[in-house]
Design a protein around this motif. Structure first.
Motif, PDB file in Angstrom:
ATOM      1  N   SER B 181     121.856 126.549  54.039  1.00  0.00           N
ATOM      2  CA  SER B 181     122.071 127.904  54.715  1.00  0.00           C
ATOM      3  C   SER B 181     123.291 128.202  54.938  1.00  0.00           C
ATOM      4  O   SER B 181     123.515 129.514  55.384  1.00  0.00           O
ATOM      5  N   PHE B 182     124.226 127.366  54.979  1.00  0.00           N
ATOM      6  CA  PHE B 182     125.751 128.232  55.100  1.00  0.00           C
ATOM      7  C   PHE B 182     126.711 127.216  54.341  1.00  0.00           C
ATOM      8  O   PHE B 182     126.731 126.100  54.398  1.00  0.00           O
ATOM      9  N   VAL B 183     127.210 127.901  53.453  1.00  0.00           N
ATOM     10  CA  VAL B 183     128.340 127.243  52.505  1.00  0.00           C
ATOM     11  C   VAL B 183     129.656 128.135  52.689  1.00  0.00           C
ATOM     12  O   VAL B 183     129.572 129.359  52.303  1.00  0.00           O
ATOM     13  N   ALA B 184     130.711 127.585  52.917  1.00  0.00           N
ATOM     14  CA  ALA B 184     131.910 128.414  52.931  1.00  0.00           C
ATOM     15  C   ALA B 184     133.087 127.221  52.393  1.00  0.00           C
ATOM     16  O   ALA B 184     132.951 126.099  52.554  1.00  0.00           O
ATOM     17  N   GLN B 185     134.111 128.117  51.933  1.00  0.00           N
ATOM     18  CA  GLN B 185     135.498 127.284  51.462  1.00  0.00           C
ATOM     19  C   GLN B 185     136.692 127.911  52.285  1.00  0.00           C
ATOM     20  O   GLN B 185     136.690 129.100  52.173  1.00  0.00           O
ATOM     21  N   THR B 186     137.437 127.088  52.826  1.00  0.00           N
ATOM     22  CA  THR B 186     138.763 127.403  53.469  1.00  0.00           C
ATOM     23  C   THR B 186     139.857 126.606  53.174  1.00  0.00           C
ATOM     24  O   THR B 186     139.722 125.484  52.091  1.00  0.00           O
ATOM     25  N   ALA B 187     141.091 126.859  53.376  1.00  0.00           N
ATOM     26  CA  ALA B 187     142.128 126.117  53.154  1.00  0.00           C
ATOM     27  C   ALA B 187     142.871 126.002  54.383  1.00  0.00           C
ATOM     28  O   ALA B 187     143.348 126.812  55.088  1.00  0.00           O
ATOM     29  N   GLU B 188     143.437 124.555  54.436  1.00  0.00           N
ATOM     30  CA  GLU B 188     144.198 124.261  55.796  1.00  0.00           C
ATOM     31  C   GLU B 188     145.577 124.960  56.118  1.00  0.00           C
ATOM     32  O   GLU B 188     145.835 125.168  57.122  1.00  0.00           O
ATOM     33  N   TRP B 189     146.043 125.408  54.856  1.00  0.00           N
ATOM     34  CA  TRP B 189     147.418 126.156  54.893  1.00  0.00           C
ATOM     35  C   TRP B 189     147.479 127.478  55.428  1.00  0.00           C
ATOM     36  O   TRP B 189     148.238 127.922  55.351  1.00  0.00           O
ATOM     37  N   ILE B 190     146.141 127.976  55.488  1.00  0.00           N
ATOM     38  CA  ILE B 190     146.042 129.419  55.765  1.00  0.00           C
ATOM     39  C   ILE B 190     145.251 129.463  57.311  1.00  0.00           C
ATOM     40  O   ILE B 190     144.017 129.600  57.213  1.00  0.00           O
ATOM     41  N   PRO B 191     145.771 129.376  58.217  1.00  0.00           N
ATOM     42  CA  PRO B 191     145.315 128.845  59.609  1.00  0.00           C
ATOM     43  C   PRO B 191     144.385 129.982  60.106  1.00  0.00           C
ATOM     44  O   PRO B 191     143.275 129.602  60.691  1.00  0.00           O
ATOM     45  N   ALA B 192     144.602 131.243  59.844  1.00  0.00           N
ATOM     46  CA  ALA B 192     143.909 132.315  60.179  1.00  0.00           C
ATOM     47  C   ALA B 192     142.702 132.234  59.637  1.00  0.00           C
ATOM     48  O   ALA B 192     141.520 132.394  59.955  1.00  0.00           O
ATOM     49  N   HIS B 193     142.791 132.115  58.229  1.00  0.00           N
ATOM     50  CA  HIS B 193     141.387 131.960  57.584  1.00  0.00           C
ATOM     51  C   HIS B 193     140.564 130.562  57.989  1.00  0.00           C
ATOM     52  O   HIS B 193     139.207 130.781  58.017  1.00  0.00           O
ATOM     53  N   LEU B 194     141.222 129.762  57.978  1.00  0.00           N
ATOM     54  CA  LEU B 194     140.547 128.070  58.403  1.00  0.00           C
ATOM     55  C   LEU B 194     139.978 128.621  59.961  1.00  0.00           C
ATOM     56  O   LEU B 194     138.767 128.083  60.093  1.00  0.00           O
ATOM     57  N   TYR B 195     140.556 129.284  60.623  1.00  0.00           N
ATOM     58  CA  TYR B 195     139.776 129.348  61.961  1.00  0.00           C
ATOM     59  C   TYR B 195     138.731 130.219  61.886  1.00  0.00           C
ATOM     60  O   TYR B 195     137.712 130.199  62.625  1.00  0.00           O
ATOM     61  N   GLU B 196     138.839 131.473  61.052  1.00  0.00           N
ATOM     62  CA  GLU B 196     137.661 132.492  61.190  1.00  0.00           C
ATOM     63  C   GLU B 196     136.582 131.621  60.496  1.00  0.00           C
ATOM     64  O   GLU B 196     135.439 131.963  60.772  1.00  0.00           O
ATOM     65  N   THR B 197     136.765 130.867  59.431  1.00  0.00           N
ATOM     66  CA  THR B 197     135.686 130.119  58.652  1.00  0.00           C
ATOM     67  C   THR B 197     135.066 129.168  59.766  1.00  0.00           C
ATOM     68  O   THR B 197     133.649 128.978  59.749  1.00  0.00           O
ATOM     69  N   LEU B 198     135.760 128.398  60.293  1.00  0.00           N
ATOM     70  CA  LEU B 198     135.258 127.586  61.563  1.00  0.00           C
ATOM     71  C   LEU B 198     134.345 128.268  62.545  1.00  0.00           C
ATOM     72  O   LEU B 198     132.982 127.933  62.923  1.00  0.00           O
ATOM     73  N   LYS B 199     134.607 129.408  63.086  1.00  0.00           N
ATOM     74  CA  LYS B 199     134.025 130.166  63.772  1.00  0.00           C
ATOM     75  C   LYS B 199     132.809 130.771  63.363  1.00  0.00           C
ATOM     76  O   LYS B 199     131.771 130.743  63.874  1.00  0.00           O
ATOM     77  N   ALA B 200     132.589 131.169  61.957  1.00  0.00           N
ATOM     78  CA  ALA B 200     131.603 131.543  61.477  1.00  0.00           C
ATOM     79  C   ALA B 200     130.476 130.436  61.120  1.00  0.00           C
ATOM     80  O   ALA B 200     129.304 130.593  61.405  1.00  0.00           O
ATOM     81  N   ALA B 201     131.043 129.131  60.764  1.00  0.00           N
ATOM     82  CA  ALA B 201     130.407 128.142  60.635  1.00  0.00           C
ATOM     83  C   ALA B 201     129.586 127.707  62.061  1.00  0.00           C
ATOM     84  O   ALA B 201     128.259 127.427  62.173  1.00  0.00           O
ATOM     85  N   TYR B 202     130.184 127.904  63.168  1.00  0.00           N
ATOM     86  CA  TYR B 202     130.056 127.456  64.623  1.00  0.00           C
ATOM     87  C   TYR B 202     128.751 128.449  64.743  1.00  0.00           C
ATOM     88  O   TYR B 202     127.914 127.890  65.445  1.00  0.00           O
ATOM     89  N   HIS B 203     128.992 129.607  64.651  1.00  0.00           N
ATOM     90  CA  HIS B 203     127.921 130.820  65.095  1.00  0.00           C
ATOM     91  C   HIS B 203     126.677 130.742  64.292  1.00  0.00           C
ATOM     92  O   HIS B 203     125.929 131.369  64.619  1.00  0.00           O
ATOM     93  N   HIS B 204     126.774 130.230  63.018  1.00  0.00           N
ATOM     94  CA  HIS B 204     125.564 130.119  61.881  1.00  0.00           C
ATOM     95  C   HIS B 204     124.587 129.148  62.849  1.00  0.00           C
ATOM     96  O   HIS B 204     124.852 127.859  63.170  1.00  0.00           O
ATOM     97  N   LYS B 205     123.364 129.599  62.862  1.00  0.00           N
ATOM     98  CA  LYS B 205     122.175 128.749  63.374  1.00  0.00           C
ATOM     99  C   LYS B 205     121.740 127.922  61.967  1.00  0.00           C
ATOM    100  O   LYS B 205     121.075 128.571  61.369  1.00  0.00           O
ATOM    101  N   GLY B 206     121.960 126.504  62.083  1.00  0.00           N
ATOM    102  CA  GLY B 206     121.617 125.977  60.879  1.00  0.00           C
ATOM    103  C   GLY B 206     123.060 125.006  60.559  1.00  0.00           C
ATOM    104  O   GLY B 206     123.649 124.746  61.241  1.00  0.00           O
ATOM    105  N   PHE B 207     122.620 124.286  59.275  1.00  0.00           N
ATOM    106  CA  PHE B 207     123.767 123.257  58.956  1.00  0.00           C
ATOM    107  C   PHE B 207     124.915 124.155  58.049  1.00  0.00           C
ATOM    108  O   PHE B 207     124.351 124.719  56.989  1.00  0.00           O
TER     109      PHE B 207
END
Ligand code: TPP
Lengths: 637, 317
Positions: B181-207
């Motif tokens: 239901s939710f699949v994303a990829q990010t990179a630890e050396w781009i903190p802004a993108h990493l953060y946004e991805t974590l946020k999207a993952a957190y707000h997703h209802k599901g795995f």
């Protein structure tokens, strides 16, 4: 507890009414107890026939014990010896504690069923055989050169040949069912006949058929007609003249509300009762199917209304890990398995020991090693339960001794797990899982309670602080502010609960884990002598499902004058405090086990005793006679 | 993830606590200097603070590996379990406590090798939690053995002349699982993108499965070298329903518009190319979640006793 429509009081003479009716033309003979085995193809409905007979017997007030024996294959090729399914019922007015050593009656639906079961029939016992299935083809499949119904193979027995297939077809003709369907009612015809023979009612069976086939009235009516026809066949004395009906007086059991229960069902309810006694909201049951443990998962899956969450995990590792996660979350996590599945759980069991997580693991033991004999019973996982983990990883191990005892033992497993913050292994086996016996239904409101206290106070908290009495660490529900903590498999400092590789600390924690489990000995009953007396010439010491045969064997030997006693262990880790002294009071000790010698090994090493093993690894329970014989030779009689 | 239920403090009482970054600080992180796990920890702490997640209602579950030390470095509830088995432990926590915020932290050996079975099934169960794959392409804790995601020909202690097999693609694998239901990829050396991805993952209802490309300065320093030094190697998947960070436009010029509802597009984009694609591949909140399917009937303790008594009486004799 409110009795429902099928509930009845036992032990009040109800059975008289039943046995007075249905008398054939010939007078009935009196019997104390009888052992019947139904045997046929795995598609013949043998298990249903046997359990229905057991149910009617229990309703008539008999004490009962049953032993299903089914092949590993669901539908093995028809007519083969390895596809034979059997169900044994021992019932009577006496105290029945085993499924019976020898058969009095064998109902054989085909040559293969006769072939593999007839050696268990006592000399003079009765064979009822369905003639029409003794065709050349079926005889060949069973490796008979000529029909045993016609030569002298069955000379030592009383043979009754009946064309059950034809008799059934005639009885169901009127209902327009296919010939195949008609043949499938054979088992009910035979059931009807056996119910007549032992003066049992048919009401519960008719009710059960009506429910089961409510949507197929023709099948329902045909089955009921077959049942009635078998009964009428006996009643109207179409039987050979030397066949009579029997009367079995109701057993003298304490009055109360009873039901028949398998070890599996009793375990499910015991776990649930335990969780309630602990005051926990939920039980999370993570499991993966494996014979003979699967029925427990099936039973638990039906208990969603009572606060049971079942999780059929992707494998045994996930199953136990989910149970650990649930316990961390504040429920009781429970997992169950057998054989190979228990082996897969061992790494996670070590984690639960290290992290000190309450957990119950039910092991329905089966014959091993490896896939072994999946449907056959054995008790060869005792040493695995005690020692089968990496590192020094002690935990509590307890074993049930009969189907109904599973209730109490499961409750006790929950008590120990939650009070001591430890995994507890409950050992049962294939025999206990499937066997049934009457059980006095307890009043749920009168069972003991052992409420869990979750820690809420952040003052001075760390996750490995210990209760000075039990040495248990505190259980904290996530969601409790100020008590955030991390658990896992890494060694912890006993002083701070933080990760520690300090050598002194590891030694101390290893001792602490052992002392916590050893301390359980102060919280369990002293070991009692089941029958006999302390200090007699011989003690027969058992654990688990050997209880019935040992009990009866010792009783029989004592009746014959032997100075022998029976001791049966529920607690295997730790042992009861007095066990060593108690055992030392006997001149000799005999330890019957369905393994190559495991408890005997523990007793010898723990107490330096000359205990001697009596080992049976045939995938079958001990016979009473085997125990009696062993007692006689030990006592030189 | 969603928020229902209430903490012991907030039930009926207004919880006036506010949490600073420091409130989430656990033990001092002991990863190597330069390890990508440090920046992932920082991004996670930032997420906790921005979302004001109550430490007591948040659980971090991990397996075994360098990355799996994560829970110790946070002042929330945590469980550091067995190698490969973080997901089933987390599933158990959620079966009992669906109201908790559960995060799972795994290494690539942890998730894609020893725990691969659980990974597939957890994806299919779709329990509401965030699963982070900290992918350094190597076994770190055990000191440099090939992992399923090690690039072809890359040497390790176990395959000194380079790996023999093509690397497993975790994003592609997850997208192939029923009920993902939710699949994303990010990179630890781009903190802004990493953060946004974590946020999207957190707000997703599901795995929510997030693969985080993570540098290991000791064993795989060169693997992400090019992607770090040459922003053009990276292609940002952008969309209003996915992640779009205009601030990054200056650096990451390669962009592709991808609607996270489009599973076929997601699977195509997940295929290996010279490009490293970051962003949300797929998101679907309409898929069934295990804990909703398995919600127990609500009965009081008294009702349960009555029901149990009835059940026991059913076949009484
Ligand atoms: C059952 C089991 N097998 C092997 C190990 C040894 N082990 C610990 S961590 C690890 C691999 C670590 O690699 P990864 O999961 O990629 O995490 P990283 O350390 O790179 O973060 C292994 C093989 C173990 N702890 N348990």
């Amino acid at each position: 507890m409110s009795p429902s429509s099928r509930a009845a009081k036992r032990g009040n003479g109800d059975g008289d009414a039943v046995s007075a009716r249905g008398r054939g033309l010939r007078p009935r003979e009196i019997r104390d107890a009888t052992v019947i085995r139904f045997a046929g193809d795995s598609g013949d409905g043998i298990q249903l026939t046997g359990s229905q007979f057991a149910m009617e017997s229990a309703l008539a007030g008999s004490d009962i014990a049953t032993l299903p024996d089914y092949p590993a294959e669901i539908r093995a090729p028809a007519g083969t010896t390895y596809g034979v399914s059997a169900f044994q019922v021992h019932f009577g007015s006496t105290d029945i504690k085993t499924a019976g050593d020898e058969l009095d009656v064998l109902v054989a639906f085909n040559p293969a069923a006769l072939k593999v079961n007839v050696q268990d029939l006592r000399i003079g016992g009765m064979v009822i055989a369905d003639e029409s299935s003794f065709t050349d083809r079926n005889l060949r499949k069973a490796d008979y050169e000529s029909s045993p119904l016609d030569d002298d193979t069955l000379a030592p027995y009383q043979l009754i040949k009946l064309d059950i297939t034809r008799l059934t077809e005639e009885a169901v003709k009127a209902f327009g069912v296919s010939a195949k369907e008609a043949r499938r009612s054979r088992n009910l015809w035979a059931l009807g006949l056996m119910l007549w023979m032992y003066g049992r009612d048919r009401k519960a069976t008719v009710e059960w058929l009506s429910q089961k086939f409510a949507k197929q009235p023709d099948v329902k009516n045909a089955n009921i007609a077959a049942l009635n026809a078998g009964h009428a066949f006996g009643e109207t004395a179409e039987m050979p003249s030397d066949v009579v009906g029997y009367t079995i007086a109701p057993a003298d059991v304490a009055p109360g509300l009873y039901r028949t229960v398998t070890g599996t069902e009793a375990t499910a309810w015991g776990l649930l009762a335990g969780v309630r006694a602990a005051g926990l909201g939920r039980l999370v049951f993570g499991s993966y199917p494996i014979t003979p443990a699967s029925p427990l998962l099936h039973s638990m899956a039906r208990l969603a209304d009572y606060g049971v969450v079942t999780f059929q995990a992707e494998d045994e590792i996930a199953a136990i890990c989910s149970a650990i996660g649930a316990s961390y979350g504040g429920a009781l996590g429970v997992t169950s398995s057998s054989g190979a599945g228990v082996a897969l759980k061992t790494e996670a069991l070590g984690l639960a020991v290290g992290a000190e997580i309450p957990l119950v693991i039910v092991n329905a033991q089966r014959a091993g090693p490896s896939t072994g004999m999946p449907t056959k019973t054995e008790q060869a996982d005792l040493l695995q339960a005690l020692h089968g983990r990496h590192g020094d990883a002690p935990l509590a191990v307890i074993a049930a001794n009969s189907p109904s005892d599973c209730f109490e033992v499961a409750m006790e497993a929950v008590r120990l797990a939650t009070r001591y913050m430890t995994p507890v292994i409950m050992l049962s086996d294939a025999y206990l899982a499937n066997a049934a016996e009457p059980w006095a239904i307890p009043d749920m409101n009168e069972l003991p309670v052992f409420p869990v206290e979750f820690r809420g106070d952040p003052e001075g908290f760390h996750p490995f602080l210990r209760n000075s009495e039990t040495l248990a660490r505190p259980w904290v529900r996530p969601g409790t502010p100020g008590l955030e903590h991390r658990l896992g498999g890494l060694e912890r400092s006993h002083e701070t609960g933080n990760i520690s590789y300090d050598p002194e600390n590891h030694a101390r924690m290893t001792e602490m884990r052992a002392a916590k489990i050893a301390g359980i000995a102060n919280d369990i009953p002293l070991q009692a002598v089941e029958i006999g007396r302390e200090g007699s010439a011989l003690a027969v010491v058992g654990w688990g499902s050997t209880y019935g045969p040992i009990y009866q064997g010792v009783r029989r030997a004592r009746d014959e004058g032997s100075d022998v006693s029976h001791i049966h262990l529920r607690y295997l880790s730790p042992f009861p405090r007095n066990l060593g002294d108690l055992l030392k009071s006997f001149d000799r000790i005999l330890v019957p086990e369905m393994n190559a010698g495991q408890l005997v090994h523990l007793l010898r090493s723990e107490y330096i005793l000359p205990a001697e093993g009596l080992n049976k690894v045939r995938g079958q329970p001990f016979k009473i006679a085997e125990i009696v014989e062993a007692i006689r030779t030990r006592l030189g009689e | 993830m969603t928020h229902y239920g209430c903490s012991l403090l907030s039930c009926g009482v207004i919880d006036e606590r506010t949490f600073e970054m420091d409130d989430y600080q656990g033990a001092v992180a002991r990863w190597c200097p330069g390890c990508g796990d440090h920046s992932i920890l920082t991004a996670v702490q930032r997420l906790l603070e921005e979302e004001q997640l109550k430490p007591e209602e948040t659980v971090f579950v991990s397996g075994i590996g360098c990355s799996s030390r994560f829970p110790h470095y946070l002042n929330t509830y945590g469980f550091h379990g067995l190698h490969g088995r973080a997901l089933p432990v987390a599933t158990g926590v959620k079966l009992e406590r669906p109201e908790l915020n559960v995060f799972v932290v795994m290494g690539d050996g942890d998730c894609c090798s020893i725990g691969a079975g659980h990974w597939i099934h957890a994806t299919r169960y779709n329990v509401d939690m965030v699963a982070l794959l900290l992918d350094n392409n190597m076994y770190g804790l055990t000191k440099g053995q090939t992992s399923p995601t090690t690039p072809l020909h890359f040497p390790s202690n176990t395959q000194p002349r380079g790996t023999y097999l093509e690397a497993l693609n975790p994003v592609q694998a997850t997208l192939g699982v029923t009920n993902a239901s939710f699949v994303a990829q990010t990179a630890e050396w781009i903190p802004a993108h990493l953060y946004e991805t974590l946020k999207a993952a957190y707000h997703h209802k599901g795995f929510s499965f997030v693969r985080i490309l993570q540098r290991c300065p000791v064993y795989t320093a060169s693997v992400y070298d090019e992607a770090v030094r040459k922003p053009d190697v990276i292609e940002m998947m952008v969309h209003d329903d996915g992640i779009y960070l205009p601030d990054l436009d200056q650096i990451y010029k390669q962009k592709i518009v991808h609607n996270p509802k489009d599973i076929d597009g997601a699977r195509r984009l997940a295929e290996v190319t010279e490009r490293v694609r970051l962003g949300v591949f797929y998101r679907n909140e309409a898929l069934p979640r295990y804990e909703d399917l398995r919600r127990l009937p609500a009965h009081t303790a008294e009702e349960r006793v009555r029901l149990l008594s009835e059940e026991l009486d059913r076949y009484a004799v």
